[in-house]
Enzyme design. Structure first.
Site, mmCIF file in Angstrom:
data_model
loop_
_atom_site.group_PDB
_atom_site.id
_atom_site.type_symbol
_atom_site.label_atom_id
_atom_site.label_comp_id
_atom_site.label_asym_id
_atom_site.label_seq_id
_atom_site.Cartn_x
_atom_site.Cartn_y
_atom_site.Cartn_z
ATOM 1 N N TYR A 1 22.941 10.882 -28.838
ATOM 2 C CA TYR A 1 22.633 9.479 -28.578
ATOM 3 C C TYR A 1 21.984 8.798 -29.778
ATOM 4 O O TYR A 1 22.048 7.583 -29.917
ATOM 5 C CB TYR A 1 21.724 9.345 -27.355
ATOM 6 C CG TYR A 1 22.363 9.783 -26.053
ATOM 7 C CD1 TYR A 1 23.697 10.171 -25.997
ATOM 8 C CD2 TYR A 1 21.640 9.810 -24.874
ATOM 9 C CE1 TYR A 1 24.284 10.572 -24.819
ATOM 10 C CE2 TYR A 1 22.216 10.210 -23.675
ATOM 11 C CZ TYR A 1 23.538 10.595 -23.654
ATOM 12 O OH TYR A 1 24.112 10.988 -22.473
ATOM 13 N N LYS B 1 24.086 25.603 -25.332
ATOM 14 C CA LYS B 1 25.484 26.016 -25.494
ATOM 15 C C LYS B 1 25.572 26.810 -26.794
ATOM 16 O O LYS B 1 26.338 26.503 -27.709
ATOM 17 C CB LYS B 1 26.404 24.785 -25.518
ATOM 18 C CG LYS B 1 27.893 25.119 -25.383
ATOM 19 C CD LYS B 1 28.252 25.769 -24.061
ATOM 20 C CE LYS B 1 29.765 25.975 -23.961
ATOM 21 N NZ LYS B 1 30.124 26.793 -22.791
ATOM 22 N N ASP C 1 27.192 24.955 -18.920
ATOM 23 C CA ASP C 1 28.247 24.954 -17.912
ATOM 24 C C ASP C 1 27.880 25.857 -16.734
ATOM 25 O O ASP C 1 28.098 25.503 -15.566
ATOM 26 C CB ASP C 1 29.599 25.347 -18.514
ATOM 27 C CG ASP C 1 29.517 26.476 -19.519
ATOM 28 O OD1 ASP C 1 28.393 26.944 -19.814
ATOM 29 O OD2 ASP C 1 30.572 26.910 -20.013
ATOM 30 N N ASP D 1 20.827 14.339 -19.499
ATOM 31 C CA ASP D 1 21.357 13.134 -18.870
ATOM 32 C C ASP D 1 22.326 13.510 -17.753
ATOM 33 O O ASP D 1 22.276 12.971 -16.639
ATOM 34 C CB ASP D 1 22.058 12.281 -19.936
ATOM 35 C CG ASP D 1 22.392 10.886 -19.443
ATOM 36 O OD1 ASP D 1 22.029 10.537 -18.302
ATOM 37 O OD2 ASP D 1 23.018 10.129 -20.198
ATOM 38 N N ASP E 1 21.439 13.966 -13.262
ATOM 39 C CA ASP E 1 22.203 13.211 -12.266
ATOM 40 C C ASP E 1 22.853 14.156 -11.260
ATOM 41 O O ASP E 1 22.902 13.873 -10.061
ATOM 42 C CB ASP E 1 23.271 12.355 -12.951
ATOM 43 C CG ASP E 1 22.723 11.032 -13.453
ATOM 44 O OD1 ASP E 1 21.477 10.879 -13.483
ATOM 45 O OD2 ASP E 1 23.518 10.152 -13.811
#
Length: 358
Positions: free
Chosen positions: A142, A191, A223, A247, A251
């Protein structure tokens, strides 16, 4: 005692949910003899319409001069056609985080017992869930270099994922401290089998773990973590991760609470912390008295706990929310047959009354 709170309703349902949290805080103030001074500022699309910018200088100054910031939501279809750097989600939220030095976002996900049937997962899977996602806020994709240019065959675009060891260490250290104060388990999400930034992240976590022998550290690929949050959420205590992963997974974790309208958050790191629900501006229901204000009210509880060290007052709000839910009151997002449907304002008033009576 007197505290100054910057109030930024923003866009969409923001102007509907923020007043519910404010009136609950006013009731807390009367109950505990604390004076909260609320001052509003424009942010997001509302600020663009007036000032031509999503974060006016006077709004940032208001936030800097306050002890805490209460934010509703920003963005909506009206401003979606703006260049990415000028859209409310970027020009307001990212700029606020950077301007206030907010490098960590705390997002608790827990399930009130009254909402077990509102969660799409099986009761035996989700009941008792109580986890906390810690998201790094000022680094990663970001904030890295972004570029787009034409080529002979079309276009190429890229976003740069970059982290320094200092950025990684400060968020991980906070993760260890939070875990130490809870159930002493920290899950570091990365990751590392693909990303070199994740390898630095994992190495840093291993190094810091030596300073926290009482905290169990585990590593988990992002994942797999997404799967495990749905498969067995009770295995988690505190999860710490970089910006993009946080992020997305926070959610996803909203499913565990019964609705994204139930999840509060706190962004900390600088002198002034920012508190907001995670659900966004929900323009499709704006102005209809349908929005769930509980995430915003619970964000106010986090404000009392973190910024003002008013632990009992924070618990009063959380207990009031629980009481109202136990009584069967529901906004549309958590409504089920046999419960009582109420609007935004009525739900806020029910919680306010429960705080007053508690």
């Amino acid at each position: 005692m007197r505290y100054k709170i910057a109030v930024l309703p923003g866009d969409g349902i923001g102007p509907e949910i923020i007043p519910q949290a404010v009136k609950v805080l006013k009731t807390v103030g009367k109950k505990y003899g604390v004076q909260f001074e609320f001052k509003e500022g424009l942010v997001g699309g509302a600020a663009i319409d007036v000032y031509g910018t999503a974060l006016p200088e006077e709004t940032l100054k208001l936030c800097e001069e306050s002890q805490a910031v209460l934010l509703g939501a920003v963005g909506g279809p009206k401003w979606d056609s703006l260049p990415p750097a000028q859209r409310p989600e970027t020009a307001a939220l990212l700029a606020l985080r950077k301007g206030l030095g907010l490098y960590a976002n705390i997002r608790p996900a827990y399930l009130f017992s009254a909402l077990v049937d509102s969660c799409p997962l099986k009761k035996e899977v989700v009941e008792g869930t109580d986890l906390l996602i810690l998201r790094e806020l000022t680094g990663g994709l970001y904030f890295g270099e972004k570029k787009r240019q034409r080529t002979d065959t079309g276009e190429v675009a890229w976003d740069t994922l970059i982290y320094t060891s200092e950025e990684i260490e400060r968020i991980l250290r906070l993760g260890f401290e939070l875990a130490r104060a809870r159930r002493k388990k920290l899950t570091s999400v990365d990751k590392a089998n693909v990303l070199i930034t994740s390898r630095l992240w994992r190495e840093t976590a291993e190094r810091l773990a030596q300073e926290y022998p009482d905290v169990e550290l585990e590593h988990m690929y992002v994942d797999n973590c997404a799967m495990q949050l749905i498969r067995n959420p009770r295995q988690f205590d505190v999860l710490v991760m970089e910006n993009t992963f946080g992020d997305i997974l926070s959610d996803l974790a909203s499913v565990l609470s019964g609705s994204i309208g139930m999840l509060p958050s706190a962004s900390i790191g600088g002198q002034t912390a920012l508190y907001e629900p995670i659900h966004g501006s929900a323009p499709d229901i704006a102005g209809q008295n349908k929005a769930n204000p509980l995430a915003t009210i619970l964000s106010a509880a986090m404000m009392l706990r973190i910024s003002f060290k008013m632990e009992q007052a924070a618990r009063d709000i959380e207990n009031a929310v629980n009481k109202v839910l136990e009584q069967g009151y529901r906004t549309a997002d958590i409504f089920r047959e046999g419960t009582t449907l109420v609007g935004t304002e009525e739900m806020g008033e029910l919680v306010r009354q429960a705080v007053e009576e508690g």
